[in-house]
Motif scaffolding. Structure first.
Motif, mmCIF file in Angstrom:
data_model
loop_
_atom_site.group_PDB
_atom_site.id
_atom_site.type_symbol
_atom_site.label_atom_id
_atom_site.label_comp_id
_atom_site.label_asym_id
_atom_site.label_seq_id
_atom_site.Cartn_x
_atom_site.Cartn_y
_atom_site.Cartn_z
ATOM 1 N N PHE A 157 0.786 -1.233 0.000
ATOM 2 C CA PHE A 157 0.000 0.000 0.000
ATOM 3 C C PHE A 157 0.823 1.291 0.000
ATOM 4 C CE2 PHE A 157 -2.457 -3.326 2.271
ATOM 5 C CZ PHE A 157 -3.423 -3.522 1.293
ATOM 6 N N PHE A 158 2.129 1.184 -0.059
ATOM 7 C CA PHE A 158 2.979 2.379 -0.057
ATOM 8 C C PHE A 158 3.936 2.335 -1.235
ATOM 9 C CE2 PHE A 158 1.510 2.046 4.277
ATOM 10 C CZ PHE A 158 1.337 3.365 4.691
ATOM 11 N N SER A 159 4.347 3.522 -1.693
ATOM 12 C CA SER A 159 5.256 3.586 -2.841
ATOM 13 C C SER A 159 6.348 4.619 -2.575
ATOM 14 C CB SER A 159 4.527 4.027 -4.106
ATOM 15 O OG SER A 159 3.160 3.742 -4.040
ATOM 16 N N PRO A 160 7.416 4.551 -3.367
ATOM 17 C CA PRO A 160 8.475 5.554 -3.233
ATOM 18 C C PRO A 160 7.900 6.958 -3.373
ATOM 19 C CG PRO A 160 9.242 3.737 -4.577
ATOM 20 C CD PRO A 160 7.774 3.498 -4.333
ATOM 21 N N GLY A 161 8.392 7.870 -2.549
ATOM 22 C CA GLY A 161 7.904 9.246 -2.582
ATOM 23 C C GLY A 161 6.857 9.531 -1.517
ATOM 24 N N ASP A 162 6.245 8.503 -0.975
ATOM 25 C CA ASP A 162 5.242 8.727 0.075
ATOM 26 C C ASP A 162 5.902 9.280 1.342
ATOM 27 O OD1 ASP A 162 3.322 7.696 -1.577
ATOM 28 O OD2 ASP A 162 3.072 5.785 -0.520
ATOM 29 N N GLU A 163 5.267 10.297 1.919
ATOM 30 C CA GLU A 163 5.754 10.839 3.183
ATOM 31 C C GLU A 163 5.107 10.037 4.314
ATOM 32 O OE1 GLU A 163 6.515 15.377 1.592
ATOM 33 O OE2 GLU A 163 5.004 15.057 3.165
ATOM 34 N N VAL A 164 5.953 9.536 5.199
ATOM 35 C CA VAL A 164 5.426 8.608 6.207
ATOM 36 C C VAL A 164 5.883 8.939 7.625
ATOM 37 C CG1 VAL A 164 5.057 6.610 4.702
ATOM 38 C CG2 VAL A 164 7.335 7.011 5.688
ATOM 39 N N ILE A 165 5.028 8.521 8.545
ATOM 40 C CA ILE A 165 5.327 8.530 9.976
ATOM 41 C C ILE A 165 5.522 7.063 10.334
ATOM 42 C CG2 ILE A 165 4.264 8.869 12.241
ATOM 43 C CD1 ILE A 165 2.701 11.234 10.922
ATOM 44 N N CYS A 166 6.540 6.793 11.140
ATOM 45 C CA CYS A 166 6.825 5.396 11.450
ATOM 46 C C CYS A 166 6.553 5.101 12.912
ATOM 47 C CB CYS A 166 8.277 5.076 11.119
ATOM 48 S SG CYS A 166 8.679 5.479 9.405
ATOM 49 N N ALA A 167 5.890 3.991 13.153
ATOM 50 C CA ALA A 167 5.717 3.507 14.518
ATOM 51 C C ALA A 167 6.928 2.645 14.827
ATOM 52 C CB ALA A 167 4.441 2.681 14.625
ATOM 53 N N PRO A 168 7.341 2.615 16.070
ATOM 54 C CA PRO A 168 8.521 1.795 16.379
ATOM 55 C C PRO A 168 8.196 0.313 16.472
ATOM 56 C CG PRO A 168 7.783 2.947 18.343
ATOM 57 C CD PRO A 168 6.883 3.391 17.233
ATOM 58 N N VAL A 169 6.913 -0.023 16.510
ATOM 59 C CA VAL A 169 6.524 -1.411 16.775
ATOM 60 C C VAL A 169 6.064 -2.093 15.489
ATOM 61 C CG1 VAL A 169 4.936 -2.903 18.043
ATOM 62 C CG2 VAL A 169 5.798 -0.808 19.109
ATOM 63 N N ALA A 170 6.743 -3.175 15.121
ATOM 64 C CA ALA A 170 6.300 -3.989 13.989
ATOM 65 C C ALA A 170 5.730 -5.263 14.579
ATOM 66 C CB ALA A 170 7.479 -4.292 13.082
ATOM 67 N N ASN A 171 4.422 -5.380 14.533
ATOM 68 C CA ASN A 171 3.790 -6.524 15.199
ATOM 69 C C ASN A 171 3.245 -7.503 14.173
ATOM 70 O OD1 ASN A 171 1.682 -4.498 14.630
ATOM 71 N ND2 ASN A 171 0.329 -5.988 15.577
#
Ligand code: ZN
Ligand code: ZN
Length: 343
Positions: free
Chosen positions: A74-88
């Motif tokens: 659902f994401f592509s290069p160029g997308d501005e993102v906020i990252c959560a520290p948790v990968a569950n």
């Protein structure tokens, strides 16, 4: 790429390391801003023991997707993102019980709390699993967006768990980043009184810009007397965000009948004196809150997108990655709140 590699306690070197490649469900994110969390500082200073060296810390960040693995949907290069520290994983019992932050198969990006630690964002680039990516609203700056995770932590504790309501009288113990973010949320949520208790006059003064209606310096006055001077009937809610045992002790001392408390700050071993009978007769309502899960990340992005809370208000210092040592030194200073590193 350039990265700040923590090689041993107090040995943080900014050097060239291979840029990771996005594969599978991972995205490569070009970091635009990353906050220094107290847990990062504690890894650096040696106060946190669950660190294996070498490691790259930094888990409060936002950036732009540079490259995606073939499994990213659902994401592509160029997308501005906020990252959560948790990968569950979404599948284990913890995940399904609503505790993604304790996921048995999870990983934490650049941070604390899980066995499996991925490299963090004190670097030009870092890999982030798709499950930990959130879209950054255009109108929220990268710096403010980087603080979505701490904002979400305070939101989860104060609103989701302790259910702060309009017109309530609130005491927040600890005017650090988390306490100040909680104060901003409380103001917006319609709290009647927001009393900040801290040991630093400088931080208490700063808290007035973040929604504090009253401040109490617990080294100068009797904190309980001062709080009851402001709210004679006692607080509806006491939020411990200082992370120190005396703060937890004070939290219980401030209770009147029916006060709700949230043990939000203290994450280390130790004990305090509390009588179960006092808890019984006061009908004290207890909560505690650690880290974040996806829902509160979304809510906190919305808080910022709507302009309800500007997390960027707590940023007092900025350092380029090359000077991250100065940023770490700043963490020991009293006159700072949030220190942000930019590549
Ligand atoms: Zn943090
Ligand atoms: Zn899981």
């Amino acid at each position: 790429m350039k990265a700040a590699v923590l090689e041993a306690v107090k040995r943080l070197s900014v050097k060239d390391v291979p840029t990771p490649k996005a594969a599978g469900s991972m995205a490569l994110v070009r970091v635009k801003a990353c906050g220094i969390c107290m847990t990062d500082y504690k890894a650096f200073s040696g106060d946190r023991t669950n660190v294996s060296f070498p490691t790259i810390c930094g888990h409060e960040f936002a950036g732009v997707i540079e490259q995606v693995g073939e499994g990213v949907r659902f994401f592509s290069p160029g997308d501005e993102v906020i990252c959560a520290p948790v990968a569950n994983c979404g599948v284990c019992a913890e995940c399904r019980n609503g505790f993604a932050q304790y996921c048995k198969n999870g990983a934490v990006i650049g941070g604390d709390g899980m066995q499996n630690v991925l490299d963090g964002a004190f670097a030009e680039y870092t890999l982030v699993p798709e499950v930990a990516l959130f879209r950054k609203p255009k109108k929220v700056s990268f710096e403010a967006a980087a603080l979505t995770e701490p904002l979400a932590g305070s939101y989860k504790g104060l609103i989701e768990y302790s259910q702060l309501k309009i017109t309530e009288d609130l005491v927040i113990i600890g005017a650090g980043s988390m306490g100040l973010l909680a104060a901003m949320i409380a103001q917006r949520a319609g709290a009647n009184t927001v009393i900040l208790v801290d040991v630093s006059d400088w931080r208490l003064e700063f808290s007035k810009k973040c929604g504090a209606t009253h401040t109490v310096n617990s080294t100068k006055v009797n904190a309980k007397k001062a709080v009851y001077g402001i709210v004679p009937n006692g607080p509806d809610l006491v939020f411990e965000a200082a992370g120190a045992l005396p703060a937890a002790q004070l939290m219980f001392e401030l209770c009147r009948r029916g006060t709700r408390v949230n043990e939000f700050g203290v994450t280390t071993e130790g004990s305090i004196q509390v009588s179960p009978a006092t808890i019984h007769w006061l009908e004290t309502r207890m909560d505690a809150s650690f880290s974040v899960y996806p829902r509160v990340m979304q809510q906190s992005i919305r808080l910022q997108e709507k302009g309800f809370v500007d997390a960027g208000k707590i940023i007092t210092h900025r350092f380029p990655l090359d000077r991250i040592d100065d940023g770490m030194a700043m963490m020991q200073q009293e006159e700072r709140v949030k220190v942000v590193v930019t590549p």
